[in-house]
Design an enzyme around this catalytic site. Structure first.
Site, PDB file in Angstrom:
ATOM      1  N   TYR A   1       0.853  -1.186   0.000  1.00 59.49           N
ATOM      2  CA  TYR A   1       0.000   0.000   0.000  1.00 59.49           C
ATOM      3  C   TYR A   1       0.888   1.235   0.000  1.00 59.49           C
ATOM      4  O   TYR A   1       1.871   1.308   0.749  1.00 59.49           O
ATOM      5  CB  TYR A   1      -0.891   0.013   1.253  1.00 59.49           C
ATOM      6  CG  TYR A   1      -1.724   1.267   1.382  1.00 59.49           C
ATOM      7  CD1 TYR A   1      -3.031   1.291   0.926  1.00 59.49           C
ATOM      8  CD2 TYR A   1      -1.195   2.426   1.936  1.00 59.49           C
ATOM      9  CE1 TYR A   1      -3.801   2.441   1.010  1.00 59.49           C
ATOM     10  CE2 TYR A   1      -1.951   3.575   2.026  1.00 59.49           C
ATOM     11  CZ  TYR A   1      -3.249   3.581   1.561  1.00 59.49           C
ATOM     12  OH  TYR A   1      -3.994   4.728   1.649  1.00 59.49           O
TER      13      TYR A   1
ATOM     14  N   GLU B   1      -3.532   7.612  -4.075  1.00 54.24           N
ATOM     15  CA  GLU B   1      -3.443   6.352  -3.345  1.00 54.24           C
ATOM     16  C   GLU B   1      -3.320   5.203  -4.341  1.00 54.24           C
ATOM     17  O   GLU B   1      -4.072   5.151  -5.313  1.00 54.24           O
ATOM     18  CB  GLU B   1      -4.707   6.179  -2.508  1.00 54.24           C
ATOM     19  CG  GLU B   1      -4.739   4.929  -1.683  1.00 54.24           C
ATOM     20  CD  GLU B   1      -6.079   4.794  -0.978  1.00 54.24           C
ATOM     21  OE1 GLU B   1      -6.089   4.885   0.258  1.00 54.24           O
ATOM     22  OE2 GLU B   1      -7.100   4.600  -1.651  1.00 54.24           O
TER      23      GLU B   1
END
Lengths: 410, 298
Positions: free
Chosen positions: A101, A185
């Site tokens: 991530y 993101e």
């Protein structure tokens, strides 16, 4: 403004981040053609601006072009958390060795951006963050310095990402700053079987305040917007459609939010949030009122204005002007206080319209509008009593309407 | 007394010669603010006549400060130029910069807030109505004639809710009302104002107005529990607001579940703050708290 995945993918790709080959289509037949071009075996991904697509069945693997067409047919038109799927992305599958991530977001409290990195990416990142916050690294970035090679290495180490990700980390920072994004993101960021760092999914939120220097954004805007919201945007009004029956118009985001709460406290549900802003002219008021009156869900309208820069007589003139062109078929409750309130009230009084009511206080006006909408709470209380009706209902009763989070405004 | 702004404050206006700047400079002068100059590099050396007062225009903040002793700047500079204007004010080391401008990109705000902080310039705003110490000085766009001097301190994210509460409590009056602004990145916070009000001997009670988004109110609640001895009455707007569009996935990771009005209200109440359900009820709570605070007010 939130971008669709395929728009975010374009921004990432344009800044040198590796992404899978992909095409965006809006029919099942086109999905089949895309699969043929991409080599047969593809992933079909619903394009909606919400999370949880995978769990909802909006992301599926198809082994060949025929399966791609069938899968696309199933996903197109699906409803995912209230968002209808109008387009799908057809993407080349990637052999994943490892999921991570990586994102940049605004830390409001610190007044700066920060990197968020975790060696554990994928669908469960929110649970990881909640259960084991130490597994998610948060590294503040000095705005004057930006993300240097050393900073990127610091972020990689803190998040437990391989050293090879530093280039991608710096490229994501470039996307954030060059495109005035509030959020960039990538989840998951993957290491492929052959060692490449690839962004399998992307989410980007752009800062609407930067539109003046990002002219290309107009093309990225959502075409399928609520027609009333589109009309409000064209008139320069801050408007959000809600699901209730009391149309709400006020000046200043805080006062309008507060008005929605007070209406809810009176047992009714607001039909919209409409802020005519500071220093509103009669024309702006007229535009706002005709917009809310045109909403078929609205049963009564509440105008709540505290004149600071805004002059109440201009607001009253705007109401009169709107009623010249839009026949009033729904009751209208008006509360004016502050700058030129006496003159404003006199103008509304002279109107002597049977459907127009004035109220002395915000609470009383909300109670009246709620009652007139026919949805006011009646259990043992008089909804005309203003504060008393509110007190009897209690603000905690609004939790079912949604005590939701959002952006703030002055 | 008052916080941040007193009768001795000397105010300059960056962007005074624009339409908004002129309108509000006129209102500030009428409210008794000592406006000592405007700043516009293209009109340096000129003068502007406003209701019988002559206000000089300087070429830079530095020049205005050197000439007039100004210690506050109010900015009406449009969004594309706001970052440069705040940077200039901070370079001149002005103690207080009040940024009224709405619609400044967040990346610009992040940059100029850090820049100003490093130069000890306090920024209020952006996207705020400014601050007023009634009867003394008014820096910004808050209407001056809806209240009077008194002993309540008010800090708020919202302009119109500030006005509403000032009006509800007009018979009691205020030491200072500070509108800190509703943007995600602001200079002066609820906590900064709470600390200043706590230290101000002429403030007896503090009203704090918040709204959904971020966790500033939760942090303020923790600060109140540890540091504020004066009574605090709160109000939070946004219980019925829909889920915001800018609060994304990663934003939720940063702030957890603390962006809701319900969470903010609960945090404040846990810190001993009385929280009203409506602005009017909030004003009523202020009166009740004052009545039970011996020695304060009439």
């Amino acid at each position: 403004m939130d971008l669709y995945e395929h728009q975010a993918r374009e921004l990432l790709h344009g800044n040198g981040v590796l992404v899978p080959r992909a095409e965006v289509v809006d029919t099942a037949e086109a999905a089949r053609a895309s699969a043929e071009r991409l080599g047969g075996r593809v992933v079909i991904k619903a394009q909606v601006k919400t999370g949880g697509r995978g769990k909802a069945g909006g992301v599926r693997l198809a082994d060949d072009p025929v399966a791609a067409e069938l899968t696309a047919r199933r996903i197109l038109g699906m409803d995912i958390k209230g968002h209808t799927v109008h387009r799908v992305m057809v993407a080349e599958p990637v052999e994943v060795a490892r999921e991570m991530y990586l994102g940049f977001t605004l830390d409001r409290a610190a007044g700066r951006f920060l990197a968020i990195a975790s060696a554990e990416g994928g669908m469960e990142i929110e649970e990881v963050a909640a259960r084991r916050p130490e597994a998610v690294a948060r590294i503040a970035v000095d705005p004057a310095e930006g993300v240097t090679e050393a900073k990127a290495a610091e972020i990689a180490v803190a998040g437990g990402l391989p050293r090879e990700t530093t280039g991608t980390i710096r490229r994501l920072w470039t996307v954030l700053t060059a495109h005035d994004a509030l959020l960039v993101e990538v989840n998951p960021l993957v290491v492929t079987r052959d060692g490449a760092i690839v962004a399998l999914d992307g989410k980007v939120t752009l800062d609407d305040n930067a539109r003046f220097r990002q002219p290309s954004w107009d093309a990225a805007d959502d075409r399928a917007r609520d027609p009333l919201e589109a009309r409000a945007a064209a008139a320069g009004l801050g408007y959000v459609k809600l699901d209730g029956r009391v149309g709400v118009i006020g000046n200043g985001a805080g006062l309008v939010m507060s008005t929605l709460d007070v209406v809810a406290g009176c047992g009714a549900r607001p039909a919209d949030f409409l802020d005519i802003g500071g220093g509103a002219s009669a024309q702006v008021m007229a535009d706002g009122l005709s917009l809310v009156l045109d909403d078929p869900d609205v049963r009564s309208v509440l105008v709540n204005v505290f004149g600071g820069i805004t002059a109440c007589d201009a607001v009253a003139d705007g109401i009169v002007r709107a009623l010249d062109t839009v026949p009033l078929t729904k009751p209208l409750v008006v509360r004016l206080d502050g700058n030129n309130a006496a003159r404003g009230r006199a103008i509304i009084g002279q109107l002597a319209h049977p459907l127009v009511h004035q109220a002395d206080t915000m609470d009383g006006a909300a109670a009246r509008a709620a009652e007139l909408a026919g949805t006011a709470a009646t259990a043992g209380t008089s909804a005309t009593g203003g504060t008393s009706a509110f007190a009897a209902t209690g603000i905690s009763d609004t939790s079912d309407i949604s005590a939701a989070s959002g952006t703030s405004a002055a | 007394m008052a916080i941040f702004l007193t009768k001795d404050s000397k105010v300059i206006v960056q962007g005074m010669t624009g339409a908004e700047g002129m309108k509000h400079t006129r209102r500030m002068l009428a409210a008794g603010t000592d406006v000592v100059g405007g700043v516009n590099p293209r009109k340096a050396g000129t003068r502007v006549d406003i209701d019988g007062r002559t206000v000089p225009v300087f070429g830079s903040v530095r020049e205005a400060m050197d000439t007039t002793g100004a210690d506050v700047s109010v900015l009406f500079v449009p969004p594309p130029h706001a970052k440069a204007a705040v940077t200039e004010a901070a370079d001149a080391r002005i103690p207080l910069a009040v940024v009224i401008t709405e619609g400044i990109p967040v990346h610009d705000a992040v940059a100029f807030q850090a820049y100003a902080r490093a130069r000890a310039t306090r920024v209020i705003g952006p996207n705020c109505p400014g601050l007023i110490s009634p009867g003394q000085s008014n820096a910004g766009i808050i209407p001056a004639d809806i209240t009077k001097p008194g002993r309540i301190g008010l800090v708020s994210k919202s302009g119109t809710l500030t006005y509403q509460l000032m009006y509800e409590l007009r018979d009691i009056g205020f030491s200072t009302c500070v509108g800190i602004g509703g943007d995600p990145v602001i200079g002066t916070t609820h906590i900064d104002a709470l600390a200043a009000f706590e230290a101000d001997p002429e403030t007896d009670l503090i009203v704090m107005i918040g709204e959904i988004g971020g966790d500033a109110e939760e942090r303020a609640a923790r600060y109140i529990a540890g540091h504020v001895t004066k009574p605090v009455v709160g109000y939070i707007a946004g219980f019925t607001a829909p889920e915001g569009r800018t609060m994304g996935h990663a934003g939720a990771i940063v702030s957890g579940s603390s962006g809701t009005a319900a969470a903010k209200k609960a945090a404040l109440e846990a810190a001993g703050v009385s929280v009203g359900a409506t602005p009017t009820e909030t004003a009523g709570l202020v009166l009740a708290r004052l009545a039970e605070t011996p020695g304060n007010l009439a």
